[in-house]
Enzyme design. Structure first.
Site, PDB file in Angstrom:
ATOM      1  N   ASP A 127       4.150  -1.351   2.717  1.00  0.00           N
ATOM      2  CA  ASP A 127       5.134  -1.434   1.626  1.00  0.00           C
ATOM      3  C   ASP A 127       6.530  -1.007   2.063  1.00  0.00           C
ATOM      4  O   ASP A 127       7.480  -1.060   1.278  1.00  0.00           O
ATOM      5  CB  ASP A 127       4.680  -0.587   0.431  1.00  0.00           C
ATOM      6  CG  ASP A 127       3.582  -1.286  -0.359  1.00  0.00           C
ATOM      7  OD1 ASP A 127       3.392  -2.503  -0.178  1.00  0.00           O
ATOM      8  OD2 ASP A 127       2.916  -0.599  -1.160  1.00  0.00           O
ATOM      9  N   SER A 182       0.486   4.234  -5.821  1.00  0.00           N
ATOM     10  CA  SER A 182      -0.920   3.948  -5.484  1.00  0.00           C
ATOM     11  C   SER A 182      -1.834   5.096  -5.874  1.00  0.00           C
ATOM     12  O   SER A 182      -2.919   4.896  -6.406  1.00  0.00           O
ATOM     13  CB  SER A 182      -1.103   3.837  -3.971  1.00  0.00           C
ATOM     14  OG  SER A 182      -0.507   2.765  -3.438  1.00  0.00           O
TER      15      SER A 182
HETATM   16  O1  LIG Z   1      -4.006   0.337  -2.103  1.00  0.00           O
HETATM   17  C1  LIG Z   1      -2.914   0.284  -2.649  1.00  0.00           C
HETATM   18  O2  LIG Z   1      -2.613   0.982  -3.632  1.00  0.00           O
HETATM   19  C2  LIG Z   1      -1.915  -0.666  -2.115  1.00  0.00           C
HETATM   20  C3  LIG Z   1      -2.206  -1.342  -0.961  1.00  0.00           C
HETATM   21  C4  LIG Z   1      -1.307  -2.393  -0.438  1.00  0.00           C
HETATM   22  O3  LIG Z   1      -1.747  -3.650  -0.900  1.00  0.00           O
HETATM   23  P1  LIG Z   1      -2.922  -4.496  -0.170  1.00  0.00           P
HETATM   24  O4  LIG Z   1      -4.174  -3.811  -0.415  1.00  0.00           O
HETATM   25  O5  LIG Z   1      -2.857  -5.834  -0.861  1.00  0.00           O
HETATM   26  O6  LIG Z   1      -2.530  -4.556   1.272  1.00  0.00           O
HETATM   27  C5  LIG Z   1       0.107  -2.188  -0.930  1.00  0.00           C
HETATM   28  O7  LIG Z   1       0.908  -3.276  -0.548  1.00  0.00           O
HETATM   29  C6  LIG Z   1       0.159  -2.013  -2.422  1.00  0.00           C
HETATM   30  O8  LIG Z   1       1.486  -1.804  -2.861  1.00  0.00           O
HETATM   31  C7  LIG Z   1      -0.648  -0.818  -2.843  1.00  0.00           C
HETATM   32  C1  LIG Z   2       2.599  -4.723  -3.739  1.00  0.00           C
HETATM   33  C2  LIG Z   2       2.833  -3.761  -4.612  1.00  0.00           C
HETATM   34  O1  LIG Z   2       2.053  -3.420  -5.683  1.00  0.00           O
HETATM   35  P1  LIG Z   2       0.848  -4.253  -6.318  1.00  0.00           P
HETATM   36  O2  LIG Z   2       0.053  -4.827  -5.177  1.00  0.00           O
HETATM   37  O3  LIG Z   2       0.086  -3.262  -7.114  1.00  0.00           O
HETATM   38  O4  LIG Z   2       1.444  -5.312  -7.187  1.00  0.00           O
HETATM   39  C3  LIG Z   2       4.017  -2.923  -4.434  1.00  0.00           C
HETATM   40  O5  LIG Z   2       4.343  -2.149  -5.350  1.00  0.00           O
HETATM   41  O6  LIG Z   2       4.694  -3.016  -3.412  1.00  0.00           O
END
Ligand SMILES: O=C(O)C1=C[C@@H](OP(=O)(O)O)[C@@H](O)[C@H](O)C1
Ligand SMILES: C=C(OP(=O)(O)O)C(=O)O
Length: 429
Positions: A315, A22
């Site tokens: 996650d 992220s």
């Molecule tokens: O802000 C981010 O980088 C992320 C937020 C989460 O998703 P959501 O924003 O859909 O909850 C997470 O599940 C994703 O892997 C990465």
């Molecule tokens: C949900 C994930 O990533 P993205 O939302 O970027 O596909 C992840 O890596 O767990």
């Protein structure tokens, strides 16, 4: 090729957490808007992050890369170029959501398209606010899913309340807001990851954060200061070793360089409440706090994960649920319905695959009940193209009797943890 993992006699050693996926996305995207050259080190070498770089390159951002270090030539006031081809976002919803927000203030047409599962993932959460700011955004299925077409232009700030605590949606709006006229406020129902806020603040923007669920950006087309930043390691992958080290009867594992951002450490709180023996050492502060974690075998007992904790461990569920399978007594997970919208439908796929190994799990509308006390036996399992599920099933293989096979399409190493298989073999040797 499927991965085959056998039960480990013991688990010992030190592993280095790979760079946070992220934060890697955010650092290069924000650096592309800076007035000048930024240096991002320890950038994750994974498929999703490569697609973010590819999209930035198509938008006219120049960068050079040497191993994990990337020098980004920010476009500043000159703005981004118009892409002449579709921007590919592969399996990465973050790339799609972030780049849509990034391009919305440009008077350009941008088309974003993912593959398979990504094209089913919910996009109304970014389409609606970007439209409210003045962009024209089209999506399939009545404007709710990819592919997306963004026709940007002059944006105005908004006061937007998300009905889900999605840090990806919050970031998409914030990226658009940086170059909108007037301030933007984004509200989330619960606190969720705040990496964008921290980086934007470090790049000279006065970020208003009086409440952990509210962020305000001033807008008005300001240039960001260049960034010199090292991406810390990821808690969402450290979780495999935190879980294996807790539930294996003979384990002592140290994980270095783990990002300890308070919006990412919900899983530490959850495991600790179950009786895990995890110590935090050498914590240092910076744009993001970082620490070394040491985990030793412990008897875990079941717990209840209440909705307020969910966004702070979103996650980590595929790995965490393995701990719940092996704890004494049941674990109840509530308020986690958005797990259905991830790289796989994580409520269904995680339950389905752990059941193959002998776990008892009931999926509910917003979570699950995990019976606990499972005796895991190796079986042939499937990652469903979801790296976090694949890596969690491989971790389960260290604890199950016999051999566990994980059909994984390469995602175990390619998405978030290039050294996963090497680390797993070394800890188990
Ligand atoms: O802000 C981010 O980088 C992320 C937020 C989460 O998703 P959501 O924003 O859909 O909850 C997470 O599940 C994703 O892997 C990465
Ligand atoms: C949900 C994930 O990533 P993205 O939302 O970027 O596909 C992840 O890596 O767990």
């Amino acid at each position: 090729m499927p991965l085959v993992v056998s039960r480990a006699r013991r688990l010992r050693g030190v592993v280095h957490a790979p760079p946070d996926k992220s934060i890697s996305h955010r650092a290069v995207i924000l650096a592309s808007l800076a007035a000048g050259r930024s240096r991002i080190s320890n950038y994750l070498d994974g498929d999703d992050n490569a697609l973010t770089l590819e999209a930035l390159s198509q938008l006219g951002v120049a960068f050079t890369r040497d191993e994990g270090e990337i020098i980004v030539e920010g476009v500043g006031a000159a703005g981004l170029a118009e892409a002449h081809e579709v921007l590919r976002t592969g399996r990465s919803a973050a790339t799609m959501r972030f780049v849509a927000g990034l391009v919305a203030p440009e008077p350009h047409l941008t088309i974003l398209s993912g593959v398979a599962r990504t094209n089913e993932r919910p996009m109304a959460r970014i389409i609606d606010p970007l439209r409210a700011m003045g962009a024209t955004v089209l999506g399939a299925n009545g404007g709710t899913t990819p592919p997306l077409a963004v026709l940007g232009g002059s944006l105005r700030g908004v006061d937007w309340s998300l009905d889900i605590a999605s840090a990806e949606a919050k970031t998409s709006i914030m990226l658009a807001a940086l170059r909108a006229e007037g301030p933007t406020t984004v509200r989330t129902p619960l606190p969720c990851r705040d990496h964008t806020e921290r980086l934007v603040q470090a790049m000279g923007v006065d970020v208003g954060r009086t409440d952990p669920t509210v962020v305000t950006l001033p807008g008005d087309r300001r240039d960001l200061l260049p960034l010199d930043f090292r991406v810390p390691g990821e808690m969402s992958v450290a979780v495999y070793w935190l879980v294996a080290g807790s539930v294996h009867p003979d384990a002592d594992i140290t994980i270095t360089d783990v990002c300890m951002n308070p919006t990412r450490i919900g899983v530490l709180e959850a495991l600790t409440s179950m009786g895990a023996d995890i110590s935090v050492v050498n914590e240092t502060d910076g744009i993001e706090p970082v620490a070394t974690l040491r985990v030793r075998s412990a008897q875990l007992h079941g717990t209840t994960i209440t909705p307020d904790l969910v966004p702070r461990m979103i996650d980590e569920f595929p790995g965490f649920i393995l701990a719940a399978c092996l704890a004494d007594g049941p674990t109840v997970i509530q308020g986690a319905e958005d797990l259905r919208n991830k790289k796989s439908n994580r409520l269904e796929t995680v339950a389905q695959e752990y059941r193959k190994l002998g776990a008892t799990i009931d999926v509910t509308s917003d979570g699950m009940t995990v019976a606990g006390g499972a005796r895991l036996r190796g079986a042939t399992t499937d990652s469903h193209g979801d790296h976090r599920l694949g890596n969690s099933l491989a971790t389960a293989g260290l604890l199950a009797e016999g051999e566990t096979v994980i059909e994984n399409d390469g995602v175990i190493a390619a998405t978030s943890y290039p050294a996963f298989i090497e680390n797993l073999r070394r800890l188990a040797s």
